[in-house]
Design an enzyme around this catalytic site. Structure first.
Site, mmCIF file in Angstrom:
data_model
loop_
_atom_site.group_PDB
_atom_site.id
_atom_site.type_symbol
_atom_site.label_atom_id
_atom_site.label_comp_id
_atom_site.label_asym_id
_atom_site.label_seq_id
_atom_site.Cartn_x
_atom_site.Cartn_y
_atom_site.Cartn_z
ATOM 1 N N ASP A 26 52.491 41.333 33.780
ATOM 2 C CA ASP A 26 51.312 40.588 34.204
ATOM 3 C C ASP A 26 51.679 39.106 34.276
ATOM 4 O OD1 ASP A 26 48.667 40.243 34.945
ATOM 5 O OD2 ASP A 26 47.972 40.013 32.889
ATOM 6 N N GLU B 250 42.491 40.715 39.395
ATOM 7 C CA GLU B 250 43.869 40.435 39.784
ATOM 8 C C GLU B 250 44.271 41.306 40.979
ATOM 9 O OE1 GLU B 250 46.684 40.304 36.607
ATOM 10 O OE2 GLU B 250 45.200 39.624 35.129
ATOM 11 N N ASP C 199 42.377 43.602 34.636
ATOM 12 C CA ASP C 199 43.126 43.474 33.383
ATOM 13 C C ASP C 199 42.115 43.165 32.268
ATOM 14 O OD1 ASP C 199 45.079 42.969 31.470
ATOM 15 O OD2 ASP C 199 45.305 40.888 32.093
ATOM 16 N N ARG D 87 38.889 38.910 24.301
ATOM 17 C CA ARG D 87 39.261 37.507 24.056
ATOM 18 C C ARG D 87 39.358 37.175 22.576
ATOM 19 N NH1 ARG D 87 41.511 36.485 28.787
ATOM 20 N NH2 ARG D 87 40.040 36.797 30.512
ATOM 21 N N GLN E 249 42.634 38.694 21.342
ATOM 22 C CA GLN E 249 43.729 37.928 21.957
ATOM 23 C C GLN E 249 43.910 36.555 21.296
ATOM 24 O OE1 GLN E 249 42.992 37.267 26.154
ATOM 25 N NE2 GLN E 249 44.847 36.063 26.457
ATOM 26 N N GLU F 132 35.688 32.340 32.015
ATOM 27 C CA GLU F 132 35.610 31.145 32.864
ATOM 28 C C GLU F 132 34.213 30.996 33.469
ATOM 29 O OE1 GLU F 132 39.450 30.560 35.405
ATOM 30 O OE2 GLU F 132 39.324 32.675 34.854
#
Lengths: 399, 399
Positions: A114, A189, A221, A225, A228, A347
């Protein structure tokens, strides 16, 4: 006059004869999975239509391994079968209604990589994850940053996504806690499927992109969050991504995208020689759309990507790493310069501080159980037509 | 009396009948690759000895997929064949001299994950790569940090390693330059091979380790430190690692390592419940040795690893990521607390500031073309015996 198929293709279909993407399907009446080509609202059984055993398999890999010349021959033959009326009696029995077949993962994934090649996305994420630093890391404009993902959890569109559990630590907490992700997100993506491999110890140049890459599909994908953010320093994303990566069932061959090629944005500073493209530009003018429970939430423009898939391939192999049939790499989240062009919820909702308004009154910062995400895309096809990628869809199940 | 084979096993051999590791070999007289078991200085052709087609294949995957009960049955039967003198006439024709066969990659790698589970290694690297921060990142003692590596470039011992080229930027340079790595390194690790898979959306607990993991081998995770240092923020190692990862040809079954199990170091703070082991301890007392051009440069003690392979497996799947037959994960560099127990050259030479003295007068900070690295290990076997892993060897070719 524009080339047309004798198979009826409704106006606005993603699959006119200028597209002819490849997939793998189970026939309506049962039977083994096999390779098909989408045409309008039908699927052509290639094993039946061409009488070639390489298509009577549950993945595209054997066909992809045959190489670019063979890909071109097969495409030309399928165009002939589907456009010359005289072929209709022979070919029609090999057509299935798309609504009646089950679409499967189209290829066996070898390695999955990725990338992170949208400048707008990388800058947005940098501002949120590392507020005390420059948004882009010092290496960002020198190389297409990428990492290996989990090949075994790449799933086809429609596969439910179970909300992952894991460790997360809010900044104010003393220690991590365990539980279902509370910041489950998407990343819109575009994915590239490698057809022919390369030898260990050699590299593949930017100009050799079309010799190795078979086709293109859409990717979601999925990203947790909170997991991560806690895990990713210093070795990168792991469990925040590895629970599922969804791909669209149709792989659009590179040959169908010749009219979608555009110059990528200007790169400054100039990349090192192995990353220079010039005449070999592989920017692609794909118009993507992201829908949350049917509501359009973003229109990411793929043409805005800083690094092209040809540069990504050259970078991935410049250290001598070999390619295998079925290697798969994704562009990284596609985000354009405008707020409504961002390819992830983190975002779009700016880290949860500006929730998305949904019609009917609800809002979303991150995904709730039962939410469904659909990503689709269209592109200029030959002869002024528009071709499409279909969609990649996934619904969240509780963890 | 200790169980002995009728096959002669020299004193000090890594492969007494208490070991019986599995590999894949091409017979001396030609013929297709197949599964074998090492005994002393011989290899037993399992397809010939057991008459089972699952062993007449060029990888262990089909056998590994049959599951733990079957692994136990086969091992018991092989012990019987190799220890009961009456079986000798029938079995002896299936023995090959190890010196006459060619050993191949023993399994098809599905996904490859590399962990980072030696506290001493992580602290050493942290001090060198991030001198202005705490040596261990805040997450380190809460979870076994890991990342996905490139499965397609896992190679068997003996495969030459071409020095990779790539981008690197010394701190004092304004911009990166391109060329062969000048800081090519090793990482001495231990690898774990998954035999039976799991379902997407479910997790595998610490206590289920031996249900899923088939066996153990040695790993050299070749690392280009200059490429890695420039690329790895924020998404982790990529081209600095993906050019080659070497594995030893013999996979030691977990059942042969029962006497090597030891309690891991005390973990403080206490890990979250899904990472607690207690009665399920899978610390392993493997004594590793690293040789550079035949000269012993390190003795890493695997028993010093902070996180066990059972904890690594539980962590890797806690988010619902599925396992597949052939999944492979490595421990991370094994470094003990003492300087002469460090498992990488960057630690042994402390970033090049304290080069290793070689007999005959040379020194090494990083690998030179033509250098050969060998990593071996031994462990306590049943009945007070010592068993071994053979070795993983690689020589550097110029880029």
């Amino acid at each position: 006059m524009t080339l047309q198929s004798w198979v009826p293709v409704p106006a606005g279909s993603h699959f006119p004869v200028q597209n002819l993407p490849y997939g793998v399907f189970e026939p309506s009446g049962g039977g083994a999975a096999r390779v098909g080509v989408a045409i309008g609202e039908h699927v052509l059984d290639l094993a039946a239509a061409l009488g070639d055993e390489v298509f009577a398999r549950p993945s595209l890999n054997a066909f992809m391994a045959q190489g670019r010349e063979r890909w071109h021959e097969v495409r030309a033959r399928v165009v002939e079968l589907l456009t010359v009326e005289a072929n209709r009696p022979e070919v029609e029995p090999a057509l299935h209604r798309a609504a009646d077949v089950r679409l499967l993962l189209p290829f066996e994934v070898a390695d999955y990589v990725d990338f992170y090649s949208s400048e707008h996305h990388a800058a947005n994420i940098g501002r949120m994850f590392r507020p005390d630093s420059e948004p882009l890391t010092p290496n960002w404009k020198h190389l297409p940053i990428g990492y290996h993902g989990r090949a075994g959890t790449v799933v086809v569109s429609g596969t439910p996504v179970v909300r992952p559990s894991g460790q997360r630590k809010p900044p104010q907490a003393d220690a991590p806690s365990f539980g279902p992700s509370q910041r489950l997100d998407i990343e819109a993506e575009v994915g590239f499927v490698v057809g022919t491999g390369s030898e260990l110890g050699t590299s593949v140049g930017v100009a050799d992109f079309a010799e190795h890459v078979f086709g293109v599909c859409l990717v979601n994908d999925w990203s947790a969050r909170d997991i991560q953010a806690w895990e990713y320093v210093p070795l990168g994303p792991f469990l925040g991504k590895s629970f599922a990566t969804s791909v669209s069932p149709w792989v659009v061959p590179l040959e169908a995208l010749e009219d979608a090629r555009v110059a990528p944005p200007e790169r400054a500073p100039e990349p090192l020689p192995y990353l220079r493209d010039g005449e070999q530009d592989w920017g692609l003018d794909l118009a993507m759309e992201v829908r949350l429970n049917g509501h359009l939430v973003s229109r990411p423009p793929f043409a805005s990507m800083y690094w092209t898939p040809a540069q990504q391939l050259a970078h991935m192999t410049v250290n001598g790493a070999s390619l295998r049939t079925g290697d798969f790499y994704a562009s990284g989240t596609v985000s354009g310069p405008e707020p409504e062009q961002r390819g992830s919820l983190i975002e779009l909702s700016w880290g949860g501080r500006e929730p998305i308004e949904l019609p009917g009154g609800g809002t979303r910062s991150f995904l709730e159980d039962g939410d469904e995400i659909s990503i689709s895309a269209t592109a200029p096809g030959a002869e002024g037509t528009t071709i499409g990628f279909g969609e990649v869809v996934g619904r969240i199940l509780p963890g």
